[in-house]
Design a protein around this motif. Structure first.
Motif, PDB file in Angstrom:
ATOM      1  N   SER A 164       0.877  -1.224   0.004  1.00  0.00           N
ATOM      2  CA  SER A 164       0.136  -0.036  -0.060  1.00  0.00           C
ATOM      3  C   SER A 164       0.745   1.251   0.225  1.00  0.00           C
ATOM      4  N   SER A 165       2.025   1.075   0.672  1.00  0.00           N
ATOM      5  CA  SER A 165       2.958   2.402   0.774  1.00  0.00           C
ATOM      6  C   SER A 165       3.872   2.328  -0.298  1.00  0.00           C
ATOM      7  N   LEU A 166       4.061   1.389  -1.219  1.00  0.00           N
ATOM      8  CA  LEU A 166       5.187   1.427  -2.127  1.00  0.00           C
ATOM      9  C   LEU A 166       4.868   1.623  -3.403  1.00  0.00           C
ATOM     10  N   ASP A 167       5.965   2.310  -4.192  1.00  0.00           N
ATOM     11  CA  ASP A 167       5.837   2.703  -5.503  1.00  0.00           C
ATOM     12  C   ASP A 167       5.856   1.313  -6.311  1.00  0.00           C
ATOM     13  N   ILE A 168       5.701   1.521  -7.673  1.00  0.00           N
ATOM     14  CA  ILE A 168       5.498   0.141  -8.448  1.00  0.00           C
ATOM     15  C   ILE A 168       6.596  -0.553  -8.591  1.00  0.00           C
ATOM     16  N   LYS A 169       7.858   0.095  -8.379  1.00  0.00           N
ATOM     17  CA  LYS A 169       9.169  -0.859  -8.611  1.00  0.00           C
ATOM     18  C   LYS A 169       9.136  -1.497  -7.282  1.00  0.00           C
ATOM     19  N   HIS A 170       9.032  -0.997  -6.236  1.00  0.00           N
ATOM     20  CA  HIS A 170       8.975  -1.686  -4.964  1.00  0.00           C
ATOM     21  C   HIS A 170       7.832  -2.702  -4.626  1.00  0.00           C
ATOM     22  N   GLN A 171       6.599  -2.558  -5.161  1.00  0.00           N
ATOM     23  CA  GLN A 171       5.591  -3.551  -5.252  1.00  0.00           C
ATOM     24  C   GLN A 171       6.369  -4.642  -6.060  1.00  0.00           C
ATOM     25  N   VAL A 172       6.665  -4.623  -7.026  1.00  0.00           N
ATOM     26  CA  VAL A 172       7.030  -5.718  -7.797  1.00  0.00           C
ATOM     27  C   VAL A 172       8.430  -6.493  -7.300  1.00  0.00           C
ATOM     28  N   SER A 173       9.145  -5.729  -6.768  1.00  0.00           N
ATOM     29  CA  SER A 173      10.560  -6.100  -6.258  1.00  0.00           C
ATOM     30  C   SER A 173       9.970  -7.160  -5.041  1.00  0.00           C
ATOM     31  N   LEU A 174       9.053  -6.239  -4.107  1.00  0.00           N
ATOM     32  CA  LEU A 174       8.634  -7.217  -2.778  1.00  0.00           C
ATOM     33  C   LEU A 174       7.985  -8.597  -3.345  1.00  0.00           C
ATOM     34  N   MET A 175       7.202  -8.280  -4.159  1.00  0.00           N
ATOM     35  CA  MET A 175       6.605  -9.624  -4.525  1.00  0.00           C
ATOM     36  C   MET A 175       7.255 -10.770  -5.144  1.00  0.00           C
ATOM     37  N   GLU A 176       8.351 -10.241  -5.852  1.00  0.00           N
ATOM     38  CA  GLU A 176       9.381 -11.222  -6.435  1.00  0.00           C
ATOM     39  C   GLU A 176      10.222 -11.930  -5.212  1.00  0.00           C
ATOM     40  N   ILE A 177      10.402 -11.221  -4.424  1.00  0.00           N
ATOM     41  CA  ILE A 177      11.319 -11.419  -3.171  1.00  0.00           C
ATOM     42  C   ILE A 177      10.313 -12.507  -2.334  1.00  0.00           C
ATOM     43  N   LEU A 178       9.346 -12.415  -2.145  1.00  0.00           N
ATOM     44  CA  LEU A 178       8.421 -13.273  -1.256  1.00  0.00           C
ATOM     45  C   LEU A 178       8.067 -14.332  -1.972  1.00  0.00           C
ATOM     46  N   SER A 179       7.816 -14.119  -3.513  1.00  0.00           N
ATOM     47  CA  SER A 179       7.781 -15.643  -4.417  1.00  0.00           C
ATOM     48  C   SER A 179       9.182 -16.458  -4.368  1.00  0.00           C
ATOM     49  N   GLU A 180      10.356 -15.827  -4.290  1.00  0.00           N
ATOM     50  CA  GLU A 180      11.530 -16.518  -4.312  1.00  0.00           C
ATOM     51  C   GLU A 180      11.732 -17.205  -2.879  1.00  0.00           C
ATOM     52  N   LEU A 181      11.225 -16.265  -1.773  1.00  0.00           N
ATOM     53  CA  LEU A 181      11.381 -17.052  -0.385  1.00  0.00           C
ATOM     54  C   LEU A 181      10.482 -18.272  -0.395  1.00  0.00           C
ATOM     55  N   ALA A 182       9.216 -18.129  -0.941  1.00  0.00           N
ATOM     56  CA  ALA A 182       8.212 -19.368  -0.753  1.00  0.00           C
ATOM     57  C   ALA A 182       9.027 -20.410  -1.716  1.00  0.00           C
ATOM     58  N   LYS A 183       9.429 -20.285  -2.717  1.00  0.00           N
ATOM     59  CA  LYS A 183       9.926 -21.359  -3.509  1.00  0.00           C
ATOM     60  C   LYS A 183      11.259 -21.941  -3.034  1.00  0.00           C
ATOM     61  N   ASP A 184      12.129 -20.982  -2.331  1.00  0.00           N
ATOM     62  CA  ASP A 184      13.517 -21.716  -2.011  1.00  0.00           C
ATOM     63  C   ASP A 184      13.453 -21.951  -0.574  1.00  0.00           C
ATOM     64  N   THR A 185      12.555 -21.653   0.147  1.00  0.00           N
ATOM     65  CA  THR A 185      12.472 -21.950   1.643  1.00  0.00           C
ATOM     66  C   THR A 185      11.612 -22.425   2.093  1.00  0.00           C
ATOM     67  N   GLY A 186      10.279 -22.673   1.338  1.00  0.00           N
ATOM     68  CA  GLY A 186       9.052 -23.613   1.684  1.00  0.00           C
ATOM     69  C   GLY A 186       8.321 -22.534   2.751  1.00  0.00           C
ATOM     70  N   ILE A 187       8.628 -21.273   2.868  1.00  0.00           N
ATOM     71  CA  ILE A 187       7.832 -20.358   4.034  1.00  0.00           C
ATOM     72  C   ILE A 187       6.504 -20.243   3.078  1.00  0.00           C
ATOM     73  N   SER A 188       5.477 -19.829   3.800  1.00  0.00           N
ATOM     74  CA  SER A 188       3.989 -19.830   3.274  1.00  0.00           C
ATOM     75  C   SER A 188       3.605 -18.186   3.573  1.00  0.00           C
ATOM     76  N   VAL A 189       3.019 -17.557   2.670  1.00  0.00           N
ATOM     77  CA  VAL A 189       2.404 -16.182   2.569  1.00  0.00           C
ATOM     78  C   VAL A 189       1.206 -16.020   2.451  1.00  0.00           C
ATOM     79  N   ILE A 190       0.434 -15.410   3.390  1.00  0.00           N
ATOM     80  CA  ILE A 190      -0.754 -14.982   3.334  1.00  0.00           C
ATOM     81  C   ILE A 190      -0.933 -13.599   3.343  1.00  0.00           C
ATOM     82  N   MET A 191      -1.491 -12.868   2.367  1.00  0.00           N
ATOM     83  CA  MET A 191      -1.274 -11.458   2.191  1.00  0.00           C
ATOM     84  C   MET A 191      -2.975 -10.952   1.827  1.00  0.00           C
ATOM     85  N   ALA A 192      -3.343 -10.091   2.766  1.00  0.00           N
ATOM     86  CA  ALA A 192      -4.657  -9.352   2.338  1.00  0.00           C
ATOM     87  C   ALA A 192      -4.424  -8.150   1.301  1.00  0.00           C
TER      88      ALA A 192
END
Length: 254
Positions: A164-192
């Motif tokens: 909500s507080s991020l510009d478009i670059k950091h929105q995409v960057s954040l989601m890519e980081i979360l996706s990689e974490l989920a894929k590489d470490t098995g962490i699960s993500v729930i986001m509203a």
């Protein structure tokens, strides 16, 4: 970690907020919770983190979450609130180190500092490590709070409107980081999340909430159709598809 939520209901005083919510989360899942304002998205997140105390069952790796102590829960679940929750003077590094408390109490060691600095680097705010937290921008603060949750090293991350507080670059960057974490470490993500296109692109499964209930659940193409958007958001929209991912173009409110 595997999370099972069964028959979750919650009221504020005499106002019903959630009714009979059921969901399941497996290791590595990315789950998006969407819906109009007041649908109950944030309330689900707070119930799972036990900030609120709902009726129903929540089972984490076979354990009843209602019987878990607060620090035990904090080693399993990290929470990123909708609004940054640090109001006292602190440096950015110290703010992220608070995420290490479930592992180290207040006696932070070199490993804790390394984990915090690595999380700050992931979120591209390591240059601010020794600045005062209240002197950086709102978007930077948001990234610091997410870094704190990453440094917490939990099996599940709960994020309430993380972009909500991020510009478009950091929105995409954040989601890519979360996706990689989920894929590489098995962490699960729930986001509203309000942004339907971000939800569609990065969630494997989506829950559509309306008036405290789940009204649709499944993959993005199943849930994000014109009929659901019209009925539950009151918006006429075009829904296009690219590489199996829907993207939504709002046309007009109805």
């Amino acid at each position: 970690m595997k999370l099972e939520v069964k028959g979750l209901s919650f009221d504020y005083s005499s106002s019903p907020i959630l009714r009979d919510v059921n969901m399941e989360l497996n290791p590595g899942d990315m789950l998006g919770i969407i819906g109009p304002n007041g649908a109950g998205k944030s309330t689900i997140i707070k119930c799972i983190d036990r900030i609120l105390h709902p009726e129903g069952d929540m089972i984490l790796d076979g354990n009843d979450m209602n019987q878990m102590k607060r620090m035990e829960l904090a080693r399993s679940i990290g929470y990123v609130p909708q609004c940054p929750d640090i109001t006292f003077p602190t440096t950015v590094l110290d703010a992220v180190l608070m995420g290490r408390r479930p592992h180290s109490s207040w006696r932070f060691n070199e490993k804790d500092v390394d984990k915090a600095l690595h999380a700050l680097e992931m979120m591209a705010v390591s240059d601010f490590a020794f600045r005062a937290y209240n002197e950086i921008s709102g978007g930077q603060q948001q990234r610091v709070i997410i870094a704190r949750a990453i440094a917490q090293e939990t099996g599940i991350l709960l994020l309430d409107e993380p972009t909500s507080s991020l510009d478009i670059k950091h929105q995409v960057s954040l989601m890519e980081i979360l996706s990689e974490l989920a894929k590489d470490t098995g962490i699960s993500v729930i986001m509203a999340i309000h942004d339907l296109n971000i939800a569609a692109r990065y969630s494997q499964r989506i829950l559509l909430m309306s008036k405290g209930r789940i009204v649709a659940a499944g993959d993005p193409m199943t849930v994000l159709n014109r009929e659901n958007i019209r009925e539950h958001y009151g918006v006429e929209a075009l829904v296009k598809e690219e590489d199996g991912i829907p993207y939504i173009i709002p046309l007009k409110s109805i």
